[in-house]
Motif scaffolding. Structure first.
Motif, PDB file in Angstrom:
ATOM      1  N   ALA A  95       0.884  -1.189  -0.037  1.00  0.00           N
ATOM      2  CA  ALA A  95       0.096   0.036  -0.195  1.00  0.00           C
ATOM      3  C   ALA A  95       0.830   1.169   0.097  1.00  0.00           C
ATOM      4  O   ALA A  95       0.628   2.038  -0.958  1.00  0.00           O
ATOM      5  CB  ALA A  95      -1.187  -0.024   1.373  1.00  0.00           C
ATOM      6  N   THR A  96       1.863   1.136   0.730  1.00  0.00           N
ATOM      7  CA  THR A  96       2.854   2.353   0.861  1.00  0.00           C
ATOM      8  C   THR A  96       3.567   2.543  -0.446  1.00  0.00           C
ATOM      9  O   THR A  96       3.653   3.771  -1.127  1.00  0.00           O
ATOM     10  CB  THR A  96       3.917   2.254   1.953  1.00  0.00           C
ATOM     11  OG1 THR A  96       3.055   1.874   3.298  1.00  0.00           O
ATOM     12  CG2 THR A  96       5.047   3.292   1.997  1.00  0.00           C
ATOM     13  N   LEU A  97       4.057   1.421  -1.062  1.00  0.00           N
ATOM     14  CA  LEU A  97       4.837   1.467  -2.314  1.00  0.00           C
ATOM     15  C   LEU A  97       3.898   2.046  -3.541  1.00  0.00           C
ATOM     16  O   LEU A  97       4.247   2.833  -4.400  1.00  0.00           O
ATOM     17  CB  LEU A  97       5.538   0.202  -2.475  1.00  0.00           C
ATOM     18  CG  LEU A  97       6.652  -0.289  -1.722  1.00  0.00           C
ATOM     19  CD1 LEU A  97       7.176  -1.706  -1.985  1.00  0.00           C
ATOM     20  CD2 LEU A  97       7.744   0.795  -1.761  1.00  0.00           C
ATOM     21  N   GLN A  98       2.636   1.512  -3.368  1.00  0.00           N
ATOM     22  CA  GLN A  98       1.939   2.006  -4.532  1.00  0.00           C
ATOM     23  C   GLN A  98       1.747   3.598  -4.388  1.00  0.00           C
ATOM     24  O   GLN A  98       1.633   4.219  -5.536  1.00  0.00           O
ATOM     25  CB  GLN A  98       0.584   1.193  -4.619  1.00  0.00           C
ATOM     26  CG  GLN A  98      -0.576   1.839  -3.787  1.00  0.00           C
ATOM     27  CD  GLN A  98      -1.829   0.805  -3.634  1.00  0.00           C
ATOM     28  OE1 GLN A  98      -2.051   0.128  -4.804  1.00  0.00           O
ATOM     29  NE2 GLN A  98      -2.779   1.159  -2.863  1.00  0.00           N
ATOM     30  N   TRP A  99       1.430   4.033  -3.396  1.00  0.00           N
ATOM     31  CA  TRP A  99       1.092   5.534  -3.141  1.00  0.00           C
ATOM     32  C   TRP A  99       2.590   6.267  -3.207  1.00  0.00           C
ATOM     33  O   TRP A  99       2.441   7.355  -3.955  1.00  0.00           O
ATOM     34  CB  TRP A  99       0.580   5.877  -1.590  1.00  0.00           C
ATOM     35  CG  TRP A  99      -0.903   5.622  -1.971  1.00  0.00           C
ATOM     36  CD1 TRP A  99      -1.308   4.334  -1.343  1.00  0.00           C
ATOM     37  CD2 TRP A  99      -1.874   6.308  -2.656  1.00  0.00           C
ATOM     38  NE1 TRP A  99      -2.876   4.277  -1.646  1.00  0.00           N
ATOM     39  CE2 TRP A  99      -3.163   5.672  -2.341  1.00  0.00           C
ATOM     40  CE3 TRP A  99      -1.717   7.516  -3.143  1.00  0.00           C
ATOM     41  CZ2 TRP A  99      -4.333   6.087  -2.710  1.00  0.00           C
ATOM     42  CZ3 TRP A  99      -3.224   7.929  -3.638  1.00  0.00           C
ATOM     43  CH2 TRP A  99      -4.386   7.350  -3.662  1.00  0.00           C
ATOM     44  N   LEU A 100       3.444   5.559  -2.985  1.00  0.00           N
ATOM     45  CA  LEU A 100       4.875   6.211  -3.197  1.00  0.00           C
ATOM     46  C   LEU A 100       5.037   6.449  -5.069  1.00  0.00           C
ATOM     47  O   LEU A 100       5.539   7.241  -5.441  1.00  0.00           O
ATOM     48  CB  LEU A 100       5.922   5.490  -2.989  1.00  0.00           C
ATOM     49  CG  LEU A 100       7.584   6.129  -3.067  1.00  0.00           C
ATOM     50  CD1 LEU A 100       7.766   7.331  -2.633  1.00  0.00           C
ATOM     51  CD2 LEU A 100       8.546   4.764  -2.573  1.00  0.00           C
ATOM     52  N   ALA A 161       5.550   7.350   1.733  1.00  0.00           N
ATOM     53  CA  ALA A 161       4.514   8.055   0.521  1.00  0.00           C
ATOM     54  C   ALA A 161       4.043   9.306   1.007  1.00  0.00           C
ATOM     55  O   ALA A 161       4.009  10.155  -0.144  1.00  0.00           O
ATOM     56  CB  ALA A 161       3.031   7.106   0.500  1.00  0.00           C
ATOM     57  N   ASP A 162       3.793   9.704   2.103  1.00  0.00           N
ATOM     58  CA  ASP A 162       3.607  10.995   2.854  1.00  0.00           C
ATOM     59  C   ASP A 162       4.826  11.962   2.554  1.00  0.00           C
ATOM     60  O   ASP A 162       4.600  13.189   2.118  1.00  0.00           O
ATOM     61  CB  ASP A 162       3.007  11.153   3.947  1.00  0.00           C
ATOM     62  CG  ASP A 162       1.995  10.064   4.250  1.00  0.00           C
ATOM     63  OD1 ASP A 162       0.926  10.289   3.650  1.00  0.00           O
ATOM     64  OD2 ASP A 162       2.059   8.819   4.913  1.00  0.00           O
ATOM     65  N   ILE A 163       5.927  11.380   3.052  1.00  0.00           N
ATOM     66  CA  ILE A 163       7.258  12.216   2.797  1.00  0.00           C
ATOM     67  C   ILE A 163       7.342  12.785   1.576  1.00  0.00           C
ATOM     68  O   ILE A 163       7.859  13.793   1.110  1.00  0.00           O
ATOM     69  CB  ILE A 163       8.378  11.348   3.450  1.00  0.00           C
ATOM     70  CG1 ILE A 163       8.140  11.469   4.877  1.00  0.00           C
ATOM     71  CG2 ILE A 163       9.605  12.050   3.026  1.00  0.00           C
ATOM     72  CD1 ILE A 163       9.152  10.296   5.666  1.00  0.00           C
ATOM     73  N   ALA A 164       6.997  11.669   0.490  1.00  0.00           N
ATOM     74  CA  ALA A 164       7.333  11.958  -0.955  1.00  0.00           C
ATOM     75  C   ALA A 164       6.311  12.877  -1.502  1.00  0.00           C
ATOM     76  O   ALA A 164       6.561  13.911  -2.302  1.00  0.00           O
ATOM     77  CB  ALA A 164       7.325  10.724  -1.779  1.00  0.00           C
ATOM     78  N   ALA A 165       5.003  13.106  -1.179  1.00  0.00           N
ATOM     79  CA  ALA A 165       3.934  13.722  -1.627  1.00  0.00           C
ATOM     80  C   ALA A 165       3.728  15.127  -1.263  1.00  0.00           C
ATOM     81  O   ALA A 165       3.573  15.810  -2.015  1.00  0.00           O
ATOM     82  CB  ALA A 165       2.715  12.879  -1.546  1.00  0.00           C
ATOM     83  N   PHE A 166       4.230  15.231   0.194  1.00  0.00           N
ATOM     84  CA  PHE A 166       3.964  16.671   1.023  1.00  0.00           C
ATOM     85  C   PHE A 166       4.769  17.667  -0.004  1.00  0.00           C
ATOM     86  O   PHE A 166       4.266  18.776  -0.041  1.00  0.00           O
ATOM     87  CB  PHE A 166       4.561  16.430   2.282  1.00  0.00           C
ATOM     88  CG  PHE A 166       4.566  17.406   3.032  1.00  0.00           C
ATOM     89  CD1 PHE A 166       3.388  18.260   3.443  1.00  0.00           C
ATOM     90  CD2 PHE A 166       5.611  18.407   3.318  1.00  0.00           C
ATOM     91  CE1 PHE A 166       3.386  19.592   4.145  1.00  0.00           C
ATOM     92  CE2 PHE A 166       5.825  19.537   4.160  1.00  0.00           C
ATOM     93  CZ  PHE A 166       4.570  20.275   4.417  1.00  0.00           C
ATOM     94  N   PRO A 167       5.995  17.583  -0.068  1.00  0.00           N
ATOM     95  CA  PRO A 167       6.864  18.758  -0.578  1.00  0.00           C
ATOM     96  C   PRO A 167       6.337  19.670  -2.101  1.00  0.00           C
ATOM     97  O   PRO A 167       6.076  20.686  -1.838  1.00  0.00           O
ATOM     98  CB  PRO A 167       8.253  18.095  -0.850  1.00  0.00           C
ATOM     99  CG  PRO A 167       8.576  17.083   0.039  1.00  0.00           C
ATOM    100  CD  PRO A 167       7.014  16.429  -0.044  1.00  0.00           C
ATOM    101  N   GLY A 168       5.903  18.808  -3.048  1.00  0.00           N
ATOM    102  CA  GLY A 168       5.275  19.102  -4.132  1.00  0.00           C
ATOM    103  C   GLY A 168       3.852  19.785  -3.965  1.00  0.00           C
ATOM    104  O   GLY A 168       3.590  20.863  -4.415  1.00  0.00           O
ATOM    105  N   THR A 169       3.103  19.489  -2.930  1.00  0.00           N
ATOM    106  CA  THR A 169       1.970  20.207  -2.350  1.00  0.00           C
ATOM    107  C   THR A 169       2.056  21.514  -1.799  1.00  0.00           C
ATOM    108  O   THR A 169       0.928  22.206  -1.338  1.00  0.00           O
ATOM    109  CB  THR A 169       0.769  19.242  -1.708  1.00  0.00           C
ATOM    110  OG1 THR A 169       1.504  18.837  -0.529  1.00  0.00           O
ATOM    111  CG2 THR A 169       0.699  17.748  -2.382  1.00  0.00           C
TER     112      THR A 169
END
Length: 197
Positions: A95-100, A161-169
């Protein structure tokens, strides 16, 4: 010691956040992408795709130095090195890898294009602005729907997954997005922004 070759970009911030979250010792080597540092042969030896970030871990597997480029690979490596932010349970791990991968293949590149065509393009091209703004809104919607079911992207635990998505948002205004239109993303964003790291 981990040497980080980076610049102040969303991709670079992912690795800095992860290193702060894990408490690993690191030192930063600025790669000024505006000045063309990414084309220096020494950096190319670490990152052949000319992109930041990249790392060299002097204490890699079996105690040997390890060089890595691509932020997603770096996040997985640091998670496995520390045993943090990537679950060991197979279902939670995937689940984590798919959201990453959602961030790596969709959210990150599309928000980058949106940002470019809305802010930096030498001429405004309506087709490009509309196309990427609409895609940004769609992707924020995907996140909002998921975050209406779980506290974080991959479940109820904070992960890479959250660490990856946060900076762009963090630049949501530049994406033509009103964060208030995505209340679950807003809640998630504020929770991550409040973390010490």
């Amino acid at each position: 010691m981990i040497d980080v070759y980076s610049w102040a970009t969303p991709n670079g911030h992912k690795v800095h956040i992860m290193l702060e979250e894990t408490g690993l010792e690191y030192r930063v080597h600025p790669i000024d992408i505006g000045a063309g540092d990414q084309f220096d042969p020494a950096f190319l030896a670490i990152s052949p795709n000319t992109k930041v970030p990249a790392i060299v871990d002097s204490d890699g597997p079996r105690g040997k130095p390890l060089s890595l480029f691509e932020s997603g690979a770096i996040l997985i490596y640091l998670a496995e090195k520390t045993g943090r932010f990537l679950p060991t349970d197979p279902a939670a791990r995937y689940a984590t890898l798919q959201w990453l991968m959602f961030q790596m293949g969709g959210l990150g590149p599309m928000l980058g294009q949106t940002h470019h065509f809305r802010i930096y393009a030498p001429q405004q091209i309506d087709y490009a602005v509309n196309r990427y703004t609409n895609e940004a809104k769609r992707l924020y919607g995907v996140m909002d729907k998921q975050l209406g079911k779980t506290a974080y992207l991959a479940g109820n635990d904070y992960t890479i997954a959250d660490i990856a998505a946060f900076p762009g948002t963090r630049s949501w205004q530049n994406h033509g997005v009103e964060l208030a239109d995505y209340p679950n993303v807003k809640r998630w964003h504020e929770a991550i922004a409040a973390r010490a790291a």
